[in-house]
Design a protein around this motif. Structure first.
Motif, PDB file in Angstrom:
ATOM      1  N   ALA A  24       0.790  -1.237   0.000  1.00 18.16           N
ATOM      2  CA  ALA A  24       0.000   0.000   0.000  1.00 18.16           C
ATOM      3  C   ALA A  24       0.818   1.280   0.000  1.00 18.16           C
ATOM      4  N   ASP A  25       2.150   1.191  -0.007  1.00 19.14           N
ATOM      5  CA  ASP A  25       2.966   2.410   0.028  1.00 19.14           C
ATOM      6  C   ASP A  25       4.324   2.164  -0.631  1.00 19.14           C
ATOM      7  N   LEU A  26       4.326   1.418  -1.742  1.00 23.29           N
ATOM      8  CA  LEU A  26       5.593   0.970  -2.317  1.00 23.29           C
ATOM      9  C   LEU A  26       6.154   2.017  -3.290  1.00 23.29           C
ATOM     10  N   PHE A  27       6.534   3.155  -2.737  1.00 27.54           N
ATOM     11  CA  PHE A  27       7.165   4.220  -3.499  1.00 27.54           C
ATOM     12  C   PHE A  27       8.633   3.858  -3.746  1.00 27.54           C
ATOM     13  N   PRO A  28       9.298   4.537  -4.701  1.00 27.58           N
ATOM     14  CA  PRO A  28      10.694   4.203  -4.978  1.00 27.58           C
ATOM     15  C   PRO A  28      11.598   4.245  -3.754  1.00 27.58           C
ATOM     16  N   ASP A  29      11.328   5.145  -2.793  1.00 22.71           N
ATOM     17  CA  ASP A  29      12.213   5.205  -1.624  1.00 22.71           C
ATOM     18  C   ASP A  29      11.975   4.072  -0.643  1.00 22.71           C
ATOM     19  N   ASN A  30      11.038   3.183  -0.961  1.00 18.98           N
ATOM     20  CA  ASN A  30      10.824   1.989  -0.150  1.00 18.98           C
ATOM     21  C   ASN A  30      11.301   0.717  -0.848  1.00 18.98           C
ATOM     22  N   VAL A  31      12.069   0.876  -1.924  1.00 17.96           N
ATOM     23  CA  VAL A  31      12.569  -0.270  -2.690  1.00 17.96           C
ATOM     24  C   VAL A  31      14.064  -0.074  -2.939  1.00 17.96           C
ATOM     25  N   PHE A  32      14.859  -1.043  -2.542  1.00 22.58           N
ATOM     26  CA  PHE A  32      16.308  -0.945  -2.676  1.00 22.58           C
ATOM     27  C   PHE A  32      16.802  -1.790  -3.847  1.00 22.58           C
ATOM     28  N   PHE A  33      17.843  -1.280  -4.508  1.00 19.81           N
ATOM     29  CA  PHE A  33      18.505  -1.982  -5.604  1.00 19.81           C
ATOM     30  C   PHE A  33      20.018  -1.932  -5.398  1.00 19.81           C
ATOM     31  N   ARG A  34      20.670  -2.963  -5.879  1.00 21.03           N
ATOM     32  CA  ARG A  34      22.116  -2.936  -6.097  1.00 21.03           C
ATOM     33  C   ARG A  34      22.316  -3.181  -7.582  1.00 21.03           C
ATOM     34  N   GLY A  35      22.677  -2.118  -8.304  1.00 21.91           N
ATOM     35  CA  GLY A  35      22.698  -2.218  -9.752  1.00 21.91           C
ATOM     36  C   GLY A  35      21.290  -2.498 -10.244  1.00 21.91           C
ATOM     37  N   PRO A  36      21.124  -3.488 -11.119  1.00 16.78           N
ATOM     38  CA  PRO A  36      19.788  -3.804 -11.627  1.00 16.78           C
ATOM     39  C   PRO A  36      18.978  -4.732 -10.719  1.00 16.78           C
ATOM     40  N   THR A  37      19.610  -5.214  -9.644  1.00 14.18           N
ATOM     41  CA  THR A  37      18.987  -6.250  -8.813  1.00 14.18           C
ATOM     42  C   THR A  37      18.227  -5.633  -7.651  1.00 14.18           C
ATOM     43  N   LEU A  38      16.963  -5.988  -7.522  1.00 14.13           N
ATOM     44  CA  LEU A  38      16.160  -5.535  -6.392  1.00 14.13           C
ATOM     45  C   LEU A  38      16.590  -6.304  -5.142  1.00 14.13           C
ATOM     46  N   THR A  39      16.957  -5.566  -4.100  1.00 14.92           N
ATOM     47  CA  THR A  39      17.490  -6.203  -2.895  1.00 14.92           C
ATOM     48  C   THR A  39      16.617  -6.037  -1.664  1.00 14.92           C
ATOM     49  N   GLY A  40      15.601  -5.175  -1.723  1.00 14.56           N
ATOM     50  CA  GLY A  40      14.809  -5.008  -0.520  1.00 14.56           C
ATOM     51  C   GLY A  40      13.535  -4.213  -0.711  1.00 14.56           C
ATOM     52  N   LEU A  41      12.500  -4.609   0.007  1.00 13.48           N
ATOM     53  CA  LEU A  41      11.254  -3.861   0.140  1.00 13.48           C
ATOM     54  C   LEU A  41      11.136  -3.484   1.611  1.00 13.48           C
ATOM     55  N   ILE A  42      10.915  -2.208   1.889  1.00 14.49           N
ATOM     56  CA  ILE A  42      10.892  -1.767   3.284  1.00 14.49           C
ATOM     57  C   ILE A  42       9.620  -0.976   3.586  1.00 14.49           C
ATOM     58  N   ASP A  43       9.498  -0.541   4.822  1.00 15.84           N
ATOM     59  CA  ASP A  43       8.435   0.353   5.298  1.00 15.84           C
ATOM     60  C   ASP A  43       7.051  -0.260   5.077  1.00 15.84           C
ATOM     61  N   PHE A  44       6.737  -1.255   5.886  1.00 18.23           N
ATOM     62  CA  PHE A  44       5.472  -1.984   5.778  1.00 18.23           C
ATOM     63  C   PHE A  44       4.383  -1.408   6.692  1.00 18.23           C
ATOM     64  N   TYR A  45       4.516  -0.166   7.115  1.00 17.81           N
ATOM     65  CA  TYR A  45       3.635   0.355   8.158  1.00 17.81           C
ATOM     66  C   TYR A  45       2.328   0.944   7.622  1.00 17.81           C
ATOM     67  N   PHE A  46       2.057   0.771   6.331  1.00 18.77           N
ATOM     68  CA  PHE A  46       0.729   0.997   5.771  1.00 18.77           C
ATOM     69  C   PHE A  46       0.139  -0.312   5.227  1.00 18.77           C
ATOM     70  N   ALA A  47       0.854  -1.424   5.390  1.00 16.01           N
ATOM     71  CA  ALA A  47       0.385  -2.705   4.861  1.00 16.01           C
ATOM     72  C   ALA A  47      -0.980  -3.055   5.450  1.00 16.01           C
ATOM     73  N   CYS A  48      -1.774  -3.757   4.663  1.00 15.84           N
ATOM     74  CA  CYS A  48      -3.157  -4.029   5.049  1.00 15.84           C
ATOM     75  C   CYS A  48      -3.728  -5.082   4.104  1.00 15.84           C
ATOM     76  N   ASN A  49      -5.008  -5.368   4.260  1.00 11.75           N
ATOM     77  CA  ASN A  49      -5.710  -6.269   3.344  1.00 11.75           C
ATOM     78  C   ASN A  49      -6.574  -5.444   2.408  1.00 11.75           C
ATOM     79  N   ASP A  50      -6.393  -5.642   1.128  1.00 13.26           N
ATOM     80  CA  ASP A  50      -7.164  -4.899   0.127  1.00 13.26           C
ATOM     81  C   ASP A  50      -6.964  -5.586  -1.223  1.00 13.26           C
ATOM     82  N   PHE A  51      -7.511  -4.987  -2.281  1.00 18.89           N
ATOM     83  CA  PHE A  51      -7.361  -5.538  -3.623  1.00 18.89           C
ATOM     84  C   PHE A  51      -5.891  -5.531  -4.040  1.00 18.89           C
TER      85      PHE A  51
END
Length: 320
Positions: free
Chosen positions: A192-219
Motif C-alpha cells: 500500500a505504500d511501495l514508493f521508490p524510496d521503499n525499494v532498494f537496488f544494487r545495480g539492476p537487482t532488487l534487494t529489498g522492500l521496506i516500510d510496511f507500516y501501511f500494509a493491510c488487506n485490500d485488492f
C-alpha cells in the motif's frame, strides 16, 4: 529530518543488549522517512535498523506489521526481518516509545526509476502478494474508499487556498469513485505504500522492500495502481507507458491479472491518486510552520488523477 526521539548511549546499549548481537559499535540517525524515528545501528553481530514508532502507527497494529515482515521474509521476500530477544520479544519499549530492531538490507533506492527498475518492482510485488496469501492476521485498509470522505472533510475548507476550484474537483471525484469502485476483486495482504524510496537496488537487482507500516488487506490490483502512480510518471508529470507496461507484464508473469482487475485498473489508479492527494493535502494544511518535516505537494497527485480520468482502457497503461 526523521529523528524525533533522541536515544542516549546508555539507553541504546541496554536496549541492544537484549538481542545478543554483541556490543554497539556505532549508531547513526536516518534522516529519510517521515513517520518514525530510525537509527542505523552497527554491532559486533552486524548492521540493524532500530525503529521507534512515533506518529500515525498505532501500537495495537504493530504485531500485524512486524508479523507480516517475519512471514514474508520466511517466504523469500526481500524485506527486513524483525529480531527477537532471548525470551521471544519482538516489540519492546525505548524512551517511552514502542520500538523494534530489524535486519539491515543492502542497496539504494532509485532516484530516477528506469523501465528495468519497474519490471523488477512488478515481479517483486507479485511475489509479495502470493507470499502473503496464508498470513493469519488481518488489517483493514483505513486509507481506502471508506476513509476518503472524512479525510476530505478535514481539509475541504482549505483546499481552494491550495488551488482555486480544488474543493469542488475533489468532491466530484470522490462521488464518482464511491459509485464506481470495484467489488470482489482478488484481495489479500498488500504493501500500500511501495514508493521508490521503499525499494532498494544494487545495480539492476532488487534487494529489498521496506516500510510496511501501511500494509493491510485490500485488492491486489489497488497495490499495483499505487505503484503505477509512484513509479510511472516522469518529473514533468508525463506518464511513461513503457514503464507501466514493463511493471504490469512482470507482475503478470508471477500472478496473472483477472479480466476484472484489468477492467478496473483505471478506477483503482484514480482512487490511489486521490488517496495520496488527500493525505498530502491534509499534511499541507495542518502541518505547523517550523515542523521538522516539510509536507509534500498535493498537486503532484492532482495531475496524476487527471491523467487517469481520461483513460478509456488498458492500452493507456501499455497493455494490448
Amino acid at each position: 529530518m526523521a529523528v524525533y526521539t533522541e536515544v542516549s548511549d546508555e539507553d541504546l546499549t541496554a536496549f541492544v543488549a537484549g538481542y545478543g548481537v554483541g556490543e554497539v559499535m556505532s549508531c547513526k540517525g536516518i534522516a529519510e522517512g517521515i513517520e518514525n524515528t530510525n537509527y542505523l545501528v552497527e554491532t559486533e553481530g552486524g548492521r540493524f535498523i532500530l525503529t521507534l514508532y512515533e506518529r500515525r502507527v498505532k501500537r495495537d497494529e504493530l504485531p500485524f506489521f512486524l508479523g507480516l515482515m517475519e512471514h514474508l521474509a520466511a517466504k523469500g521476500v526481500p524485506c527486513p526481518t524483525p529480531l527477537g530477544t532471548a525470551d521471544g520479544q519482538v516489540l519492546r519499549e525505548l524512551c517511552g516509545r514502542p520500538a523494534a530492531m530489524v535486519s539491515y538490507l543492502d542497496g539504494m533506492w532509485p532516484r530516477r526509476p528506469t523501465p528495468d527498475h519497474c519490471a523488477a518492482l512488478g515481479q517483486a510485488l507479485a511475489h509479495l502478494h502470493r507470499a502473503g496469501a496464508d498470513f493469519a492476521l488481518h488489517r483493514a485498509n483505513d486509507l481506502s474508499l471508506a476513509g476518503w470522505r472524512p479525510l476530505l472533510a478535514a481539509s475541504l475548507d482549505h483546499a481552494d487556498t491550495v488551488k482555486p476550484g480544488l474543493a469542488a474537483e475533489l468532491e466530484a471525484e470522490l462521488a464518482y469513485l464511491e459509485s464506481h469502485w470495484p467489488a470482489d476483486l482478488p484481495a489479500g495482504v498488500i504493501h500500500a505504500d511501495l514508493f521508490p524510496d521503499n525499494v532498494f537496488f544494487r545495480g539492476p537487482t532488487l534487494t529489498g522492500l521496506i516500510d510496511f507500516y501501511f500494509a493491510c488487506n485490500d485488492f491486489f490490483a489497488y497495490d499495483v495502481a499505487v505503484c503505477l502512480n509512484a513509479w510511472c510518471f516522469e518529473r514533468d508529470g508525463a506518464f511513461n507507458a513503457t514503464k507501466a507496461r514493463r511493471l504490469l507484464a512482470a507482475y503478470g508473469r508471477v500472478r496473472a491479472f483477472t479480466a476484472a482487475e484489468l477492467a478496473g485498473l483505471a478506477v483503482l489508479a484514480r482512487g490511489s491518486a486521490l488517496r495520496f492527494l488527500l493525505t498530502r493535502l491534509y499534511d499541507w494544511v495542518h502541518t505547523p510552520k517550523g515542523a521538522l518535516v516539510t509536507p509534500k505537494d498535493p498537486l503532484e497527485y492532482l495531475g496524476k488523477l487527471r491523467f487517469h480520468q481520461a483513460v478509456t482502457g488498458p492500452g493507456a497503461y501499455g497493455l494490448g
